[in-house]
Write an enzyme that holds these catalytic residues in place. Structure first.
Site, PDB file in Angstrom:
ATOM      1  N   ASP A 102      -5.467   5.126  -7.682  1.00 43.22           N
ATOM      2  CA  ASP A 102      -4.635   6.322  -7.835  1.00 43.22           C
ATOM      3  C   ASP A 102      -3.289   6.147  -7.141  1.00 43.22           C
ATOM      4  O   ASP A 102      -2.420   7.009  -7.241  1.00 43.22           O
ATOM      5  CB  ASP A 102      -5.358   7.572  -7.342  1.00 43.22           C
ATOM      6  CG  ASP A 102      -5.799   7.505  -5.892  1.00 43.22           C
ATOM      7  OD1 ASP A 102      -5.462   6.525  -5.204  1.00 43.22           O
ATOM      8  OD2 ASP A 102      -6.493   8.442  -5.436  1.00 43.22           O
ATOM      9  N   SER A 103      -3.101   4.998  -6.475  1.00 44.79           N
ATOM     10  CA  SER A 103      -1.781   4.635  -5.953  1.00 44.79           C
ATOM     11  C   SER A 103      -0.768   4.531  -7.076  1.00 44.79           C
ATOM     12  O   SER A 103       0.443   4.486  -6.829  1.00 44.79           O
ATOM     13  CB  SER A 103      -1.856   3.309  -5.192  1.00 44.79           C
ATOM     14  OG  SER A 103      -2.541   2.326  -5.945  1.00 44.79           O
TER      15      SER A 103
ATOM     16  N   ASP B  55     -10.379   4.048 -10.069  1.00 45.13           N
ATOM     17  CA  ASP B  55     -10.401   5.112  -9.063  1.00 45.13           C
ATOM     18  C   ASP B  55     -10.766   6.453  -9.687  1.00 45.13           C
ATOM     19  O   ASP B  55     -10.312   6.773 -10.799  1.00 45.13           O
ATOM     20  CB  ASP B  55      -9.010   5.249  -8.435  1.00 45.13           C
ATOM     21  CG  ASP B  55      -9.014   5.049  -6.935  1.00 45.13           C
ATOM     22  OD1 ASP B  55     -10.093   5.127  -6.319  1.00 45.13           O
ATOM     23  OD2 ASP B  55      -7.932   4.813  -6.370  1.00 45.13           O
TER      24      ASP B  55
ATOM     25  N   GLU C  19      -9.672   1.769   5.291  1.00 42.27           N
ATOM     26  CA  GLU C  19      -8.214   1.883   5.295  1.00 42.27           C
ATOM     27  C   GLU C  19      -7.700   2.454   6.613  1.00 42.27           C
ATOM     28  O   GLU C  19      -8.197   3.480   7.088  1.00 42.27           O
ATOM     29  CB  GLU C  19      -7.730   2.754   4.134  1.00 42.27           C
ATOM     30  CG  GLU C  19      -6.208   2.886   4.092  1.00 42.27           C
ATOM     31  CD  GLU C  19      -5.670   3.383   2.770  1.00 42.27           C
ATOM     32  OE1 GLU C  19      -4.430   3.504   2.645  1.00 42.27           O
ATOM     33  OE2 GLU C  19      -6.467   3.677   1.857  1.00 42.27           O
TER      34      GLU C  19
END
Length: 305
Positions: free
Chosen positions: A84-85, A123, A222
């Site tokens: 989704d980046s 994602d 992350e």
């Protein structure tokens, strides 16, 4: 995953020759490496599990279109994430939050079509699984059926365990994502490092165990302190994928536009830039424009008669 809007000083790329090992079967020997293998079939979650058993480290990159994905696939990257980046680096959004299932599905299908060997992970965007396991199954099923992905990724530890469990029971492999979860940017008030302090570290450990127990085949860590990420990697039997989580994770992932220098301005501290594609593309565009303005293009060899 965290994506920034700036770029650091370019570093010289390190050239590595991919292994010529035949990866036509799940790796059960040291020569069956995930990276650079020449097998004709898709990497599967069984291959990922086998790599953990061998202590093999492996790379993962994001991809959002068929052409870029084909480059990474040919380079031997074994796992590609349609993250989704894309919201930040391809769709022009300020965060990942606005990304929709339609957008993820469309781009995931393109990445699948552009590749032959890599495991493609799609994602689940914000709002596609938070209602509960049934919604998660509906969203994940769409990615598998319409886009053809081999696995899905979703954010959250203990809070997402029921969603992961149902997806796995339905036959859909799940990559979990804990630590900094960018879809929660509004709750965090930014992108802070997660797991600092005893209480936060214990929660991250609980999250890691929860997603493993729910059946996830791997977990992204992350923006987690390196020491804590190393501990998680040691205690889990599933692979950890680090992004800003130190060097002891089983795998490492970067947003490809950060890695290749397409991003303008600063990028997160954990990013290493391996090329300066923004300058290369800008230079090509300027040269083209100058040729057009000056009459050098199209030349006689570019014309039909």
């Amino acid at each position: 995953m965290t994506h920034a809007v700036t770029s650091p000083k370019v570093t010289s790329p390190k050239v590595t020759s991919p292994s010529t090992a035949d990866s036509s079967k799940p790796g059960t020997a040291p020569g069956k490496a995930l990276y650079g293998g020449t097998g004709s079939r898709r990497i599967t979650v069984r291959d990922i599990a086998a790599a953990k058993g061998r202590g093999e480290k492996w790379p993962m990159l994001t991809a959002y279109d068929a052409m870029t994905a084909s480059v990474f696939d040919e380079a031997g990257i074994p796992v590609l994430l349609v993250g989704d980046s894309m919201g930040n680096c391809h769709l022009g959004y300020e965060s990942t939050v606005p990304v929709t299932m339609d957008e993820i599905t469309l781009l995931s299908a393109a990445v699948v079509r552009g590749t032959k060997r890599a495991l493609i992970v799609g994602d689940l965007p914000f709002g596609a699984y938070q209602e509960g396991p049934v919604q998660a199954l509906r969203s994940a099923t769409r990615l598998v059926k319409e886009a053809g992905v081999g696995a899905v990724k979703l954010e959250g530890g203990e809070r997402s365990a029921h969603q992961i469990e149902l997806l796995v029971q339905a036959g859909i492999p799940v990559m979990a994502h804990i630590g900094l979860t960018p879809q929660s940017v509004n709750a965090y008030g930014g992108y802070p490092v997660q797991g600092r302090g005893e209480e936060a570290a214990q929660q991250l450990l609980r999250d890691a165990k929860a997603v493993q127990d729910a059946g996830a085949f791997a977990v992204v860590l992350e923006l987690v302190p390196a020491e804590l990420a190393a501990e998680v990697t040691r205690i889990l039997h599933i692979p950890t994928v680090g992004i800003g989580a130190g060097s002891e994770c089983d795998a490492q992932v970067l947003v490809w536009t950060d890695m290749a220098g397409m991003t303008s301005g600063r990028v997160p501290r954990f990013v290493k830039q391996y090329a300066d594609l923004r300058e290369v593309l800008g230079g090509a565009a300027r040269e083209f424009a100058e040729d057009v303005v000056g009459g050098a293009y199209p030349a006689a060899e570019h014309a039909f008669h």
